[in-house]
Design an enzyme around this catalytic site. Structure first.
Site, PDB file in Angstrom:
ATOM      1  N   SER A  91       0.800  -1.226   0.000  1.00 16.99           N
ATOM      2  CA  SER A  91       0.000   0.000   0.000  1.00 16.99           C
ATOM      3  C   SER A  91       0.834   1.279   0.000  1.00 16.99           C
ATOM      4  O   SER A  91       0.288   2.361  -0.204  1.00 16.99           O
ATOM      5  CB  SER A  91      -0.952   0.014   1.203  1.00 16.99           C
ATOM      6  OG  SER A  91      -0.213  -0.007   2.407  1.00 16.99           O
TER       7      SER A  91
ATOM      8  N   LYS B 222      -7.174   3.623   8.097  1.00 14.71           N
ATOM      9  CA  LYS B 222      -6.206   4.572   7.535  1.00 14.71           C
ATOM     10  C   LYS B 222      -6.788   5.983   7.469  1.00 14.71           C
ATOM     11  O   LYS B 222      -6.116   6.968   7.781  1.00 14.71           O
ATOM     12  CB  LYS B 222      -5.777   4.110   6.137  1.00 14.71           C
ATOM     13  CG  LYS B 222      -4.944   2.831   6.137  1.00 14.71           C
ATOM     14  CD  LYS B 222      -4.639   2.374   4.720  1.00 14.71           C
ATOM     15  CE  LYS B 222      -3.798   1.100   4.721  1.00 14.71           C
ATOM     16  NZ  LYS B 222      -3.511   0.608   3.371  1.00 14.71           N
TER      17      LYS B 222
END
Length: 816
Positions: free
Chosen positions: A713, A756
């Site tokens: 990511s 996140k």
């Protein structure tokens, strides 16, 4: 004959009986000779005996119960201690007269008189000499008679035949003692040590098992040889009887083995139990049979139960298998065959219960309400297998309890953490000592219904061993198409689990084998936001801890601002276990003040929190400035929630090499390599001089090097960092990004978006770059949690660079 002469008998050894003596000496030949020369008195009191004949030289105890007899003994004991003893013709006559007694008897000397507590008198007599009653001269207060002496004829000299008879008497007597279990073996020594011939015959005759008449006939024989021969005949008959009896017993005797011995003991125990009012084994088995008639099982189960019960009736109750068989039958009776609790289909009530017990978790509560709705409409749907997965402490296990209450079902839970034996699921076969069913069947027995809410906790923590694979055993349990006849090794019958509502919990779905994962409907439970944690603490944790610590809301309160301070400064987790521990610490401090009657703040302040918990150690991550080239903010997912991640890159003279540090995993390193190769392949598009890539080395670093990091990511963040480094241009202010990159320049979606995004908001990030496929994840987040954030959804790397890289040069920009 005068009394003086009679009293000289005291000089004989047999008469020297001390009152404390324990043994009576045997008659010697000298004693016998002196006894035979005694002159009897002319008159003597007569003591009739019911069932006994006294022989000369023999010592016997008798019990006198008749008043006449007691009077006689008392008078004689006080006088010369000499009495005449005769046997009654009929022992049933209570008051005998002269016609009821034999004429021939024995003169006896009283050795000891004992008064018994019951009024009877026990007297020990020793026979002296035979006599014959001439005439009864008195009958009151007891019989008095004149007597004549009877002279005993003995063989003269060494009569060989007589001596042989005596030897035979001794030998046969010894054999009788050996054959008879009632005569002590010590009697053998007494027989061997008798020297007197007449006393030997009298002693043996007195102890033979003969009737009173037969003994009286022997006493009447004057010739000692004839009497010895007649005695020997009776002894041979007695010996033959004993030998025949022993032969018969030896033929029918059998050795009781341990099992038969236990059987007899059990029969005695059964009788004792019945006397004490307890139920016997047979009664318990009959009760089992009656109880089985009330069970809701099918005909096959009933026949199987009756067959096993009949097998139990044939077993020895003390055998080890009996206990196993009994446990097996009791388990069959205790299991709730086809017994179901009635579901409560009040959906509004169910919604209230779920909302009351859990704040947030909308997806889970929505799924449970949907399940209730379908059950209400169809009423026969097989219960689905739900798996709640998420970080620790987010309420996965407690969801099961709330669902059980909402449905009105029983709640059972088993922890699968560390389970490594297949028998824990399927049970042991009955052939083993200590066999027992598996945990599934045991829990259903405990629940009492066949449709409880069954929580399988920590299903991802199952492990394998040489005892089998428990996760493979769960494949049958968690398959709605198979578990309607779940086979437990102990039960040996198919049990219907299709109505059970299984709820599994896990932290890591990757640890569950694919076949098992495929059987479950996975519901992901993400970590709580700060706002959610504050609400949970306010509604649930703080009131619960107050109650557990013996305080009330009047004695201590806390505001949301203070709760938020505890969440941000002292906990870093997805769940709320650590938060509850910190709240408990604050409450304990107040409880101490209450108990010690000290002053304290009834409303918790920031200063109180710092005083109790110390200085905050976990400050929220802050965004750093964009004054330096090559520094980009990435977003990461961790087991305790989301976090921001700084990607740093540095350029130095060299030959185009790349160094990567920061304890990065293989996938993350590959992302950096892909980003660099993309830049090399698209220098013209990016406006870079290709020669720069060969003149300088690149060093990429991710801070907090002690923490392992991996995953794809951070791909677009690394690309942006290197482009900013080579162009020496600023990265846009207050921006963060997450996404995977490919060599073709594509941006791919990643997971953990909610965590996140919440981490970005905590760090005062304003804009976030995501893959366009992650837009659906953003749509699931409540609008209030993402208020003030701007999202950029991209498909290509070029879009990322266009958004993130500004045209402004950084401070102290290098000329490359």
């Amino acid at each position: 004959m005068s009394n003086h002469k009679i009293s000289t008998i005291d000089n004989l050894s047999l008469q020297e009986l001390d009152s404390q003596a324990e043994l009576i000496p045997l008659l010697t030949p000298e004693d016998e000779e002196e006894m035979m020369n005694e002159v009897l008195p002319e008159t003597i009191p007569i003591l009739p005996l019911r069932n006994m004949v006294l022989f000369p030289g023999v010592v016997i105890p008798i019990t006198a119960g008749r008043d006449k007899s007691i009077k006689l003994i008392d008078d004689a004991n006080a006088a010369g201690k000499i009495i005449g003893v005769v046997a009654q013709i009929d022992e049933d006559v209570e008051e005998p007269n002269k016609n009821d007694i034999h004429k021939i008897g024995t003169v006896a000397r009283i050795l000891r008189v004992l008064k018994m507590p019951d009024g009877n008198t026990t007297v020990i007599l020793q026979g002296k000499k035979r006599f014959e009653i001439a005439e009864i001269i008195e009958e009151e207060p007891y019989m008095m008679a004149t007597i004549t002496d009877i002279v005993e004829k003995k063989p003269k000299g060494k009569n060989t035949e007589f001596l042989a008879i005596l030897d035979s008497v001794k030998d046969v007597a010894i054999q009788i003692i050996k054959e008879s279990p009632n005569i002590p073996s010590e009697a053998t020594f007494a027989i061997k040590n008798i020297e007197s011939q007449s006393f030997l015959v009298n002693f043996v005759t007195s102890n033979l098992n003969l009737s009173v008449k037969e003994k009286q006939d022997l006493l009447a024989i004057n010739n000692l040889k004839d009497r010895a021969l007649e005695t020997l005949k009776y002894m041979n008959i007695e010996l033959q009887k004993l030998e025949l009896k022993n032969d018969i017993q030896s033929k029918v005797r059998f050795d009781l083995d341990q099992q038969q011995r236990e059987y007899f003991l059990h029969q005695q125990m059964k009788t004792i139990q019945e006397e004490l009012g307890g139920a016997s084994q047979e009664e318990e088995m009959d009760e089992m049979l009656v109880k089985s008639k009330t069970k809701k099982w099918d005909e096959k189960c009933q026949k199987h139960f009756e067959k096993e019960l009949s097998k139990m009736r044939r077993m020895n109750p003390q055998a080890p298998d009996f206990g196993i068989q009994r446990n097996y039958l009791e388990l069959l009776l205790d299991l709730p065959w086809n017994e179901y609790s009635k579901d409560n289909f009040d959906l509004k009530r169910a919604q209230k219960i779920l909302d009351r017990d859990h704040f947030g978790l909308e997806d889970v509560k929505k799924r449970m309400i949907e399940h209730l709705a379908v059950l209400k409409l169809r009423n026969d749907m097989k219960s689905p297998i739900i798996c709640l997965t998420g970080p620790p402490g987010v309420g996965k296990t407690s969801i099961g309890r709330s669902v059980a209450e909402a449905l009105g079902r029983e709640y059972v839970r088993i922890s699968l953490g560390g389970l490594r034996d297949e028998a824990e699921i399927r049970g042991h076969r009955k052939t083993y000592i200590g066999a027992m069913p598996g945990r599934i069947i045991q829990s259903l027995k405990k629940a009492g219904t066949s449709n409880p809410v069954f929580v399988l906790d920590e299903i991802d923590k199952l492990s394998n061993s040489n005892h089998g694979d428990p996760s493979s055993a769960l494949l049958e349990v968690l398959d709605p198409e198979q578990n309607n006849a779940f086979y437990d090794n102990f039960v040996e019958l198919g049990y219907d689990l299709s109505k059970v509502m299984f709820i599994a919990t896990s932290n890591n779905m990757a640890a569950i084998q694919p076949a098992l994962k495929d059987r479950m409907e996975v519901i992901k439970m993400s970590g709580y936001t700060i706002e959610e944690k504050v609400e949970i603490a306010k509604r649930h944790l703080f009131p619960r801890q107050l109650k557990e610590h013996g305080l009330t809301s009047k004695e201590l309160t806390i505001g949301k601002k203070q709760l938020e301070k505890i969440v941000e400064g002292y906990t870093r987790e997805s769940g709320v276990r650590g938060l509850e521990a910190k709240i408990a610490q604050v409450i304990r401090n107040a409880a101490k003040s209450v108990a010690m009657e000290e002053e304290y703040n009834k409303k918790v302040t920031d200063a109180d929190i710092v005083q109790v918990l110390g200085v905050p150690r976990l400050e929220r991550d802050k965004y750093e400035t964009n004054d330096v080239a090559g520094v980009v903010t990435g977003l990461a997912w961790t087991s305790v929630g989301g976090d921001i991640l700084f990607i740093e890159s540095l350029i130095s003279p060299g030959k185009g090499g790349m160094t990567i540090t920061g304890n990065l995993g293989t996938v993350m390193k590959e992302s950096a390599t892909i980003a660099l190769e993309y830049i090399k392949a698209n220098t013209e598009l990016l406006g870079l001089n290709p020669e720069i890539l060969t003149k300088y080395n690149i060093h990429i670093h991710v801070p907090e090097g002690a923490t392992p990091k991996d995953g794809p990511s951070a791909g677009i963040a690394m690309l942006t960092s290197m482009v900013s480094l080579f162009t020496q241009k600023r990265v846009k202010k207050n921006i963060a990004m997450t996404g995977e990159i490919t060599l073709r320049g594509k941006v791919l979606p990643v997971g953990g978006i909610k965590e996140k995004i919440l981490a970005a908001k905590r760090a005062n990030i304003k804009e976030i770059i995501l893959c366009h496929e992650n837009k659906s994840d953003i749509d699931e987040i409540k609008p209030e949690y993402i208020e003030g954030l701007t999202f950029h959804y991209v498909k290509e790397m070029s879009e990322v660079l266009e958004i993130a890289i500004t045209n402004q040069k950084v401070k102290n920009a290098k000329n490359l």
